[in-house]
Design a protein around this motif. Structure first.
Motif, PDB file in Angstrom:
ATOM      1  N   GLY A   1     -64.321  41.391  -6.923  1.00 18.12           N
ATOM      2  CA  GLY A   1     -63.940  41.611  -8.212  1.00 18.12           C
ATOM      3  C   GLY A   1     -62.447  40.903  -8.522  1.00 18.12           C
ATOM      4  N   LYS A   2     -62.181  40.104  -7.630  1.00 22.97           N
ATOM      5  CA  LYS A   2     -60.666  39.339  -7.689  1.00 22.97           C
ATOM      6  C   LYS A   2     -60.727  38.331  -8.928  1.00 22.97           C
ATOM      7  CE  LYS A   2     -60.872  37.248  -3.609  1.00 22.97           C
ATOM      8  NZ  LYS A   2     -62.382  37.831  -3.305  1.00 22.97           N
ATOM      9  N   SER A   3     -61.621  37.647  -9.184  1.00 27.46           N
ATOM     10  CA  SER A   3     -61.730  36.549 -10.235  1.00 27.46           C
ATOM     11  C   SER A   3     -61.844  37.640 -11.652  1.00 27.46           C
ATOM     12  CB  SER A   3     -62.845  35.656 -10.143  1.00 27.46           C
ATOM     13  OG  SER A   3     -62.977  34.835  -9.094  1.00 27.46           O
ATOM     14  N   THR A   4     -62.509  38.508 -11.469  1.00 24.64           N
ATOM     15  CA  THR A   4     -62.700  39.296 -12.867  1.00 24.64           C
ATOM     16  C   THR A   4     -61.287  39.982 -13.207  1.00 24.64           C
ATOM     17  OG1 THR A   4     -64.881  39.784 -12.344  1.00 24.64           O
ATOM     18  CG2 THR A   4     -63.911  41.116 -14.056  1.00 24.64           C
ATOM     19  N   LEU A   5     -60.365  40.418 -12.188  1.00 22.75           N
ATOM     20  CA  LEU A   5     -59.077  41.022 -12.378  1.00 22.75           C
ATOM     21  C   LEU A   5     -58.333  39.870 -12.949  1.00 22.75           C
ATOM     22  CD1 LEU A   5     -57.132  43.157 -12.058  1.00 22.75           C
ATOM     23  CD2 LEU A   5     -56.744  42.776  -9.655  1.00 22.75           C
TER      24      LEU A   5
ATOM     25  N   LEU B   1     -58.985  39.133 -16.589  1.00 23.90           N
ATOM     26  CA  LEU B   1     -58.292  40.414 -17.245  1.00 23.90           C
ATOM     27  C   LEU B   1     -56.801  40.034 -17.419  1.00 23.90           C
ATOM     28  CD1 LEU B   1     -60.400  43.210 -16.132  1.00 23.90           C
ATOM     29  CD2 LEU B   1     -60.589  42.234 -18.537  1.00 23.90           C
ATOM     30  N   LEU B   2     -56.160  39.742 -16.439  1.00 23.27           N
ATOM     31  CA  LEU B   2     -54.773  39.590 -16.387  1.00 23.27           C
ATOM     32  C   LEU B   2     -54.222  38.452 -17.207  1.00 23.27           C
ATOM     33  CD1 LEU B   2     -53.803  40.426 -12.528  1.00 23.27           C
ATOM     34  CD2 LEU B   2     -53.511  41.927 -14.320  1.00 23.27           C
ATOM     35  N   THR B   3     -54.774  37.347 -17.050  1.00 18.51           N
ATOM     36  CA  THR B   3     -54.561  36.284 -18.087  1.00 18.51           C
ATOM     37  C   THR B   3     -55.366  36.153 -19.360  1.00 18.51           C
ATOM     38  OG1 THR B   3     -56.616  35.186 -16.906  1.00 18.51           O
ATOM     39  CG2 THR B   3     -54.254  34.701 -16.002  1.00 18.51           C
ATOM     40  N   ARG B   4     -55.844  37.406 -20.065  1.00 24.08           N
ATOM     41  CA  ARG B   4     -56.563  37.496 -21.138  1.00 24.08           C
ATOM     42  C   ARG B   4     -57.850  36.598 -21.542  1.00 24.08           C
ATOM     43  NH1 ARG B   4     -55.873  41.597 -24.546  1.00 24.08           N
ATOM     44  NH2 ARG B   4     -56.206  41.268 -26.715  1.00 24.08           N
ATOM     45  N   LEU B   5     -58.430  36.183 -20.268  1.00 22.28           N
ATOM     46  CA  LEU B   5     -59.567  35.239 -20.869  1.00 22.28           C
ATOM     47  C   LEU B   5     -60.710  36.309 -20.942  1.00 22.28           C
ATOM     48  CD1 LEU B   5     -59.475  32.764 -17.599  1.00 22.28           C
ATOM     49  CD2 LEU B   5     -59.045  32.095 -20.180  1.00 22.28           C
ATOM     50  N   PHE B   6     -60.762  37.437 -20.412  1.00 20.00           N
ATOM     51  CA  PHE B   6     -61.592  38.580 -20.530  1.00 20.00           C
ATOM     52  C   PHE B   6     -60.704  39.697 -21.233  1.00 20.00           C
ATOM     53  CE2 PHE B   6     -64.596  37.923 -16.803  1.00 20.00           C
ATOM     54  CZ  PHE B   6     -64.748  36.880 -17.207  1.00 20.00           C
TER      55      PHE B   6
ATOM     56  N   GLY C   1     -43.204  45.171 -18.765  1.00 26.41           N
ATOM     57  CA  GLY C   1     -43.154  46.118 -20.134  1.00 26.41           C
ATOM     58  C   GLY C   1     -43.904  45.780 -21.318  1.00 26.41           C
ATOM     59  N   HIS C   2     -44.457  44.779 -21.446  1.00 20.54           N
ATOM     60  CA  HIS C   2     -45.234  44.475 -22.463  1.00 20.54           C
ATOM     61  C   HIS C   2     -47.116  44.811 -22.294  1.00 20.54           C
ATOM     62  CE1 HIS C   2     -41.788  42.580 -24.222  1.00 20.54           C
ATOM     63  NE2 HIS C   2     -41.551  41.745 -23.200  1.00 20.54           N
ATOM     64  N   ASP C   3     -47.433  45.385 -22.837  1.00 19.27           N
ATOM     65  CA  ASP C   3     -48.822  45.898 -22.994  1.00 19.27           C
ATOM     66  C   ASP C   3     -49.455  44.499 -23.581  1.00 19.27           C
ATOM     67  OD1 ASP C   3     -51.417  46.696 -23.719  1.00 19.27           O
ATOM     68  OD2 ASP C   3     -50.670  48.545 -23.764  1.00 19.27           O
ATOM     69  N   ILE C   4     -50.501  44.127 -22.428  1.00 19.62           N
ATOM     70  CA  ILE C   4     -51.198  42.725 -22.853  1.00 19.62           C
ATOM     71  C   ILE C   4     -52.023  42.904 -24.109  1.00 19.62           C
ATOM     72  CG2 ILE C   4     -53.289  43.008 -21.433  1.00 19.62           C
ATOM     73  CD1 ILE C   4     -52.579  40.438 -20.171  1.00 19.62           C
ATOM     74  N   ALA C   5     -52.598  44.045 -24.280  1.00 21.28           N
ATOM     75  CA  ALA C   5     -53.602  44.173 -25.609  1.00 21.28           C
ATOM     76  C   ALA C   5     -52.663  44.427 -26.928  1.00 21.28           C
ATOM     77  CB  ALA C   5     -54.318  45.604 -25.163  1.00 21.28           C
ATOM     78  N   LYS C   6     -51.492  44.943 -26.868  1.00 19.10           N
ATOM     79  CA  LYS C   6     -50.534  45.075 -28.185  1.00 19.10           C
ATOM     80  C   LYS C   6     -49.543  44.158 -28.045  1.00 19.10           C
ATOM     81  CE  LYS C   6     -50.886  49.945 -27.465  1.00 19.10           C
ATOM     82  NZ  LYS C   6     -50.280  51.033 -26.704  1.00 19.10           N
ATOM     83  N   GLU C   7     -49.114  43.350 -27.294  1.00 20.05           N
ATOM     84  CA  GLU C   7     -48.464  42.222 -27.344  1.00 20.05           C
ATOM     85  C   GLU C   7     -48.586  41.135 -26.381  1.00 20.05           C
ATOM     86  OE1 GLU C   7     -43.823  43.608 -27.223  1.00 20.05           O
ATOM     87  OE2 GLU C   7     -44.790  45.059 -26.184  1.00 20.05           O
ATOM     88  N   PRO C   8     -49.870  40.667 -26.813  1.00 21.96           N
ATOM     89  CA  PRO C   8     -50.257  39.654 -25.924  1.00 21.96           C
ATOM     90  C   PRO C   8     -49.452  38.486 -25.678  1.00 21.96           C
ATOM     91  CG  PRO C   8     -51.406  39.563 -27.807  1.00 21.96           C
ATOM     92  CD  PRO C   8     -50.642  40.883 -27.698  1.00 21.96           C
ATOM     93  N   ARG C   9     -48.758  37.896 -26.707  1.00 22.64           N
ATOM     94  CA  ARG C   9     -47.830  36.688 -26.594  1.00 22.64           C
ATOM     95  C   ARG C   9     -46.571  37.133 -25.429  1.00 22.64           C
ATOM     96  NH1 ARG C   9     -46.921  32.603 -30.357  1.00 22.64           N
ATOM     97  NH2 ARG C   9     -48.970  32.573 -31.836  1.00 22.64           N
ATOM     98  N   ALA C  10     -46.155  38.270 -25.982  1.00 19.47           N
ATOM     99  CA  ALA C  10     -44.835  38.596 -25.145  1.00 19.47           C
ATOM    100  C   ALA C  10     -45.271  38.614 -23.490  1.00 19.47           C
ATOM    101  CB  ALA C  10     -44.368  39.792 -25.598  1.00 19.47           C
ATOM    102  N   ALA C  11     -46.523  39.457 -23.351  1.00 17.93           N
ATOM    103  CA  ALA C  11     -46.911  39.823 -22.046  1.00 17.93           C
ATOM    104  C   ALA C  11     -47.219  38.374 -21.167  1.00 17.93           C
ATOM    105  CB  ALA C  11     -48.301  40.579 -22.098  1.00 17.93           C
ATOM    106  N   LEU C  12     -48.028  37.543 -22.021  1.00 15.92           N
ATOM    107  CA  LEU C  12     -48.354  36.116 -21.362  1.00 15.92           C
ATOM    108  C   LEU C  12     -47.427  35.155 -20.938  1.00 15.92           C
ATOM    109  CD1 LEU C  12     -51.654  35.780 -23.189  1.00 15.92           C
ATOM    110  CD2 LEU C  12     -51.487  36.319 -20.873  1.00 15.92           C
ATOM    111  N   SER C  13     -46.288  35.213 -21.883  1.00 17.63           N
ATOM    112  CA  SER C  13     -45.142  34.496 -21.858  1.00 17.63           C
ATOM    113  C   SER C  13     -44.314  34.598 -20.246  1.00 17.63           C
ATOM    114  CB  SER C  13     -44.105  34.465 -22.874  1.00 17.63           C
ATOM    115  OG  SER C  13     -43.527  35.632 -22.756  1.00 17.63           O
ATOM    116  N   LYS C  14     -44.730  35.929 -19.932  1.00 16.89           N
ATOM    117  CA  LYS C  14     -43.944  36.242 -18.458  1.00 16.89           C
ATOM    118  C   LYS C  14     -44.938  35.981 -17.326  1.00 16.89           C
ATOM    119  CE  LYS C  14     -40.348  37.980 -20.541  1.00 16.89           C
ATOM    120  NZ  LYS C  14     -39.092  37.478 -20.364  1.00 16.89           N
ATOM    121  N   ILE C  15     -46.187  35.359 -17.734  1.00 11.54           N
ATOM    122  CA  ILE C  15     -47.215  35.214 -16.474  1.00 11.54           C
ATOM    123  C   ILE C  15     -47.273  33.301 -16.141  1.00 11.54           C
ATOM    124  CG2 ILE C  15     -49.467  35.304 -15.797  1.00 11.54           C
ATOM    125  CD1 ILE C  15     -49.734  37.904 -17.210  1.00 11.54           C
TER     126      ILE C  15
END
Ligand code: ADP
Ligand code: ADP
Length: 225
Positions: A41-45, A48-53, A64-78
């Motif tokens: 399940g590594k690729s699936t995880l 999800l962490l990169t919001r492809l799924f 501290g940013h919920d990826i569903a509620k603040e996707p931009r803020a969360a993804l900018s930290k990844i």
């Protein structure tokens, strides 16, 4: 606050359960390996962490940013290095870096400064003017890791980044990424190769979509079976 926290995450492909009740929090500034055999399940995880799924089951929080509620803020930290290389072979290393900087809204002197810094961190500074085509596989991977750092993320995700590389190239990448963790970056490195994990690293063991263990590698190897 943890850099990356996953709570009760679940995902299914139709009737196939790929992740179930997955929870863990990465310690900041650590190298954490995501260890599991093919199909764990590594690729699936990672998707999800990169919001492809996306999933309705559970929660992912980045700095501290919920990826569903603040996707931009969360993804900018990844920062992400996917399993398949995504490099234009006719671009130079520097052009690749500048393009990714531009995607993050970074230009001019700031882009040049960050490019220089990221390439130096991967020991790639002297290759800035070379075309990707002329680089060997290990250097291409290091270029991709440098590129993933251009927006100064807090978390670096790598999905089996050494697949297909020879032993020496693999070792160099493992060493460079450990150095990055020592600068305070939180590293999450998916692999099925135990020899890529150092005694000082943390390990999340994934098996059939569930977390079996999350502990220092030294404890896992201690064999408290
Ligand atoms: P990896 O282990 O590196 O993720 P896999 O060989 O498991 O690679 O999967 C390669 C691709 O095939 C992925 O896009 C994955 O989503 C897809 N895939 C894997 N298993 C199945 C399956 N049972 N049915 C359909 N697609 C699958
Ligand atoms: P890993 O990356 O650890 O190899 P994956 O996340 O690719 O694992 O796969 C987890 C499980 O989900 C496996 O059983 C795989 O066969 C299944 N799977 C992956 N992609 C698909 C898909 N597109 N359709 C159906 N099953 C899939």
């Amino acid at each position: 606050m943890t850099a990356l926290e996953v709570t009760d995450l679940g995902y299914s492909y139709g009737a196939k359960r790929a992740l179930d009740g997955v929870s863990f929090a990465l310690r900041p500034g650590r190298f954490t390996a995501l260890l599991g055999p093919n199909g764990a399940g590594k690729s699936t995880l990672f998707a999800l962490l990169t919001r492809l799924f996306v999933t309705r089951e559970g929660r992912i929080s980045v700095a501290g940013h919920d990826i569903a509620k603040e996707p931009r803020a969360a993804l900018s930290k990844i920062g992400v290095v996917f399993q398949q290389p995504t490099l234009d072979l006719d671009m130079t290393v520097a052009m690749n870096m500048r393009y990714f900087a531009a995607l993050h809204g970074i230009g001019g002197r700031e882009a040049a400064r960050r490019t220089e810094r990221a390439l130096a961190q991967l020991d790639m500074a002297e290759r800035a003017g070379e075309k990707i085509r002329s680089l060997n596989g290990g250097h291409r991977r290091r270029m991709e890791i440098a590129r993933a750092l251009i927006h100064d993320p807090e978390v670096l995700l790598l999905d089996e980044p050494t697949v297909g590389l020879d032993f020496k190239s693999r070792q160099a990448i493992v060493a460079h990424v450990h150095e990055l963790a020592q600068t305070g970056l939180t590293v999450f490195w998916a692999t099925h190769l135990v020899d890529e994990i150092g005694d000082g690293d943390d390990v999340v063991v994934l098996h059939r979509g569930e977390v079996l263990a999350h502990e220092p590698a030294a404890d896992l190897r201690g064999g408290r079976s």
